[in-house]
Design an enzyme around this catalytic site. Structure first.
Site, mmCIF file in Angstrom:
data_model
loop_
_atom_site.group_PDB
_atom_site.id
_atom_site.type_symbol
_atom_site.label_atom_id
_atom_site.label_comp_id
_atom_site.label_asym_id
_atom_site.label_seq_id
_atom_site.Cartn_x
_atom_site.Cartn_y
_atom_site.Cartn_z
ATOM 1 N N ASP A 201 0.854 -1.184 0.000
ATOM 2 C CA ASP A 201 0.000 0.000 0.000
ATOM 3 C C ASP A 201 0.889 1.233 0.000
ATOM 4 O O ASP A 201 2.119 1.116 -0.025
ATOM 5 C CB ASP A 201 -0.970 -0.016 1.201
ATOM 6 C CG ASP A 201 -2.321 0.596 0.839
ATOM 7 O OD1 ASP A 201 -2.319 1.753 0.360
ATOM 8 O OD2 ASP A 201 -3.346 -0.066 1.001
ATOM 9 N N HIS A 273 -2.989 3.078 -4.568
ATOM 10 C CA HIS A 273 -2.320 2.612 -3.341
ATOM 11 C C HIS A 273 -0.905 2.100 -3.634
ATOM 12 O O HIS A 273 -0.497 1.056 -3.141
ATOM 13 C CB HIS A 273 -3.159 1.521 -2.662
ATOM 14 C CG HIS A 273 -4.427 2.054 -2.047
ATOM 15 N ND1 HIS A 273 -4.451 2.712 -0.840
ATOM 16 C CD2 HIS A 273 -5.703 2.036 -2.495
ATOM 17 C CE1 HIS A 273 -5.698 3.071 -0.555
ATOM 18 N NE2 HIS A 273 -6.475 2.685 -1.545
ATOM 19 N N GLU A 337 -10.114 2.710 -4.706
ATOM 20 C CA GLU A 337 -9.679 4.074 -4.428
ATOM 21 C C GLU A 337 -8.517 4.528 -5.321
ATOM 22 O O GLU A 337 -7.449 4.891 -4.824
ATOM 23 C CB GLU A 337 -9.262 4.172 -2.954
ATOM 24 C CG GLU A 337 -10.395 3.837 -2.006
ATOM 25 C CD GLU A 337 -9.989 3.859 -0.532
ATOM 26 O OE1 GLU A 337 -10.782 4.366 0.266
ATOM 27 O OE2 GLU A 337 -8.890 3.376 -0.186
HETATM 28 C C1 ACM Z 1 -10.837 -0.614 1.308
HETATM 29 O O1 ACM Z 1 -11.269 -0.667 2.472
HETATM 30 N N1 ACM Z 1 -10.222 0.480 0.868
HETATM 31 C C2 ACM Z 1 -10.978 -1.717 0.389
#
Ligand code: ACM
Ligand code: ZN
Length: 560
Positions: A201, A273, A337
């Protein structure tokens, strides 16, 4: 596979239960078995029993009941394993290939206790249940006159869902292999069979990739950590944080999990990410950097650049090593995201969009379709190597190729939509099974956490089929709990967030909905908490109206 003796029997199942009678309404096993029938008035005495087994069992099953027998041997100070061959009395492990893969039965009669199963997981789960019928002394807890007798009962048990998952984010905080093993132990005890390992991440890359050494040399380190998120100012600790798993350690975890009947599903979260990777290899971003491993939480605008061919080379190279390490059929490729602001400005991305003829329409932008392109290309690569993808529910936006599995996290709607469209789905809705949410409503007494209260009752109230048309329910593979670790820095805090919500989770995963009953469950949880005490796991006592983690000195929810 390396076999570790005595893990289940000695460390996981250290039950501190001291019930002498079984309440009428419950046998006191979590997850509640599908069928429990009392079949007589007699009692079977474990203290006098020998253990025998069907010699047709596979090696792993034999290890499981050998573990169990070892434990009894050390308690009763006599060799409990009978001479070779299945006996007609005592504790008997019987193979019946007609049983479903994770099914088991336990039949208790006055003179014999027969466990029947067809697979190592069936045997393991039978032992997990059986251990919950035994007194505290089974686990080395001092007890006066422990009652080693079990009433005559027939238990027939099997899982509702094949996919029973628990996730852990090790990017935001790194946890070493021993902690991961303890996490796996507690999962296996709850009959959870998938470990979703969120390895990469923005805040840290945690898996060694030999072809890209800077991922861990640079990407696994950050300068500091946000400990309390106020709009202004953020409170940071000023302490560098780092850590990663070598490939050897990854193999050790995969082997350990396999012994416990758990498949490890790695997640390489892309194309968003990815700042930790960009910090190491800035040429993979739209601007070329420089980038820094993120010290903040939230959604970063800098993501992989799908306009550049070397980005796909990188992804494929990383996945090649990932596939060598993880035998899992599924590889999680994230997809959540992913802001598109850099893609909108990037000449390479815009060139790719033009070449692919991607167009903004009423529903989606061209850049959203560009993310579909990434998903589809990576999916094809993995499919060509015999693997399947799982992605967060954002992968449904735009168009999604056949064979992808959707993990529904923004509530249940992504899973409902996926199932209706004929995709497999795993339900992991925030609000119900996000274990980074507060353990109680009294947030001023809880360790600072993301978002909102999610007490165990809330988790328990989730029903995976709600909103799913009957004909689409076959696409719901199962349910998963998630633990993101932005504010979770220690093993004590980690287990506190998971326990005992894991008990609710496993009933959502295992039990037929009609077997769920919160009042019965609460009594059974009380006993589980004693197990956790005996094993040295931290847990929330909010079920007794006692919020908060004893000994925790960090920021509280009330400090916001
Ligand atoms: C998430 O909780 N961003 C998958
Ligand atoms: Zn770009």
């Amino acid at each position: 596979m390396k076999i570790k003796l005595s893990l289940i029997a000695l460390s996981i199942l250290a039950v501190a239960c001291s019930h002498k009678e079984y309440p009428n309404e419950t046998i006191g096993i979590i997850p509640q078995p599908q069928v429990v029938n009392y079949i007589g008035e007699g009692r079977f005495n474990v203290a006098e029993a020998a253990v025998s087994y069907d010699t047709r069992f596979d090696d792993l099953s034999v290890h499981h009941f050998a573990d169990f027998a070892c434990r009894l041997t050390s308690i009763f100070k006599r060799d409990v394993i009978a001479e070779e061959g299945l006996k007609s009395t005592g504790i008997r492990f019987v193979l019946d290939k007609k049983y479903q893969p994770e099914q088991y039965t336990i039949e208790v009669k006055k003179d014999r206790l027969t466990v029947t199963a067809s697979t190592p997981n069936g045997v393991l789960y039978a032992i997990a249940s059986l251990s919950q019928l035994l007194p505290d002394a089974f686990y080395g807890v001092e007890e006066e006159n422990p009652d080693w007798t079990i009433p005559e009962v027939f238990i027939n048990d099997w899982p509702r869902f094949a996919y029973r998952g628990l996730h852990l984010d090790v990017s935001r905080h790194f946890f070493d292999v021993d902690v991961i093993k303890r996490y796996l132990d507690v999962m296996a005890y709850h009959k959870i069979n998938r470990f979703h390992w969120h390895l990469t991440d923005d805040q840290g890359w945690r898996i060694e990739i030999k072809k890209y050494p800077k991922l861990t040399e640079i990407g696994s380190k950050r300068d500091e950590t946000v400990v309390l998120k106020r709009f202004n100012p953020l409170v940071c600790d000023g302490i560098p944080h780092e850590g990663f798993y070598t490939q050897e350690q990854i193999r050790e975890v995969v082997d350990y999990a396999e012994y416990l009947g758990i498949t490890v599903i790695p997640e390489i979260d892309l194309p968003g990410h990815m700042i930790a990777a960009l910090a190491a290899y800035p040429e993979l971003g739209c601007t070329g950097g420089p980038y820094k491993v993120w010290t903040r939480w939230g959604v970063a605008n800098d993501v992989l650049c799908p306009g550049k061919e070397k980005t796909f080379e990188f992804i494929e190279d990383v996945l090649d090593e990932v596939m060598q390490l993880f035998p899992s059929e599924y590889i999680h490729i994230g997809g959540d995201e992913c802001p598109k602001v850099e893609w909108e400005k990037c000449p390479d991305c815009q060139k790719r969009i033009a070449e692919l003829g991607l167009k903004t329409d009423e529903e989606h932008t061209a850049e959203q379709y560009l993310q579909n392109y990434v998903t589809e290309r990576v999916q094809k690569y993995l499919n060509d190597h015999g693997r399947k993808i799982i992605g967060w529910d954002e992968i449904l936006e735009g168009k999604l190729a056949e064979g992808a599995t959707v993990m529904s996290w923004r509530g249940a709607k992504g899973g409902i939509e996926a199932a209706k469209q004929g995709y497999d789905a795993i339900m992991t809705p925030g609000g119900y099974v996000y274990f980074d949410y507060y353990q109680s409503d009294s947030i001023s007494r809880e360790p600072f956490a993301i978002c909102c209260p999610c007490p165990i009752e809330k988790t328990y109230s989730f029903e995976a089929y709600d909103g799913i048309p009957e004909e689409s329910q076959k696409h719901i593979l199962g349910v998963q709990g998630n633990l993101w670790t932005e504010y979770v820095a220690t093993p004590e805090h980690l287990f506190y967030m998971v326990l005992p919500r894991i008990d609710a989770l496993c009933e959502l995963q295992w039990c037929a909905p009609e077997r769920k009953d919160f009042e019965r469950f609460k009594k059974d949880v009380a006993r589980m908490l004693r197990i956790y005490d005996a094993l040295g796991y931290t847990y929330s006592r909010n079920i007794y109206g006692e919020p908060g983690l004893p000994g925790y000195t960090g920021p509280l929810g009330g400090d916001r």
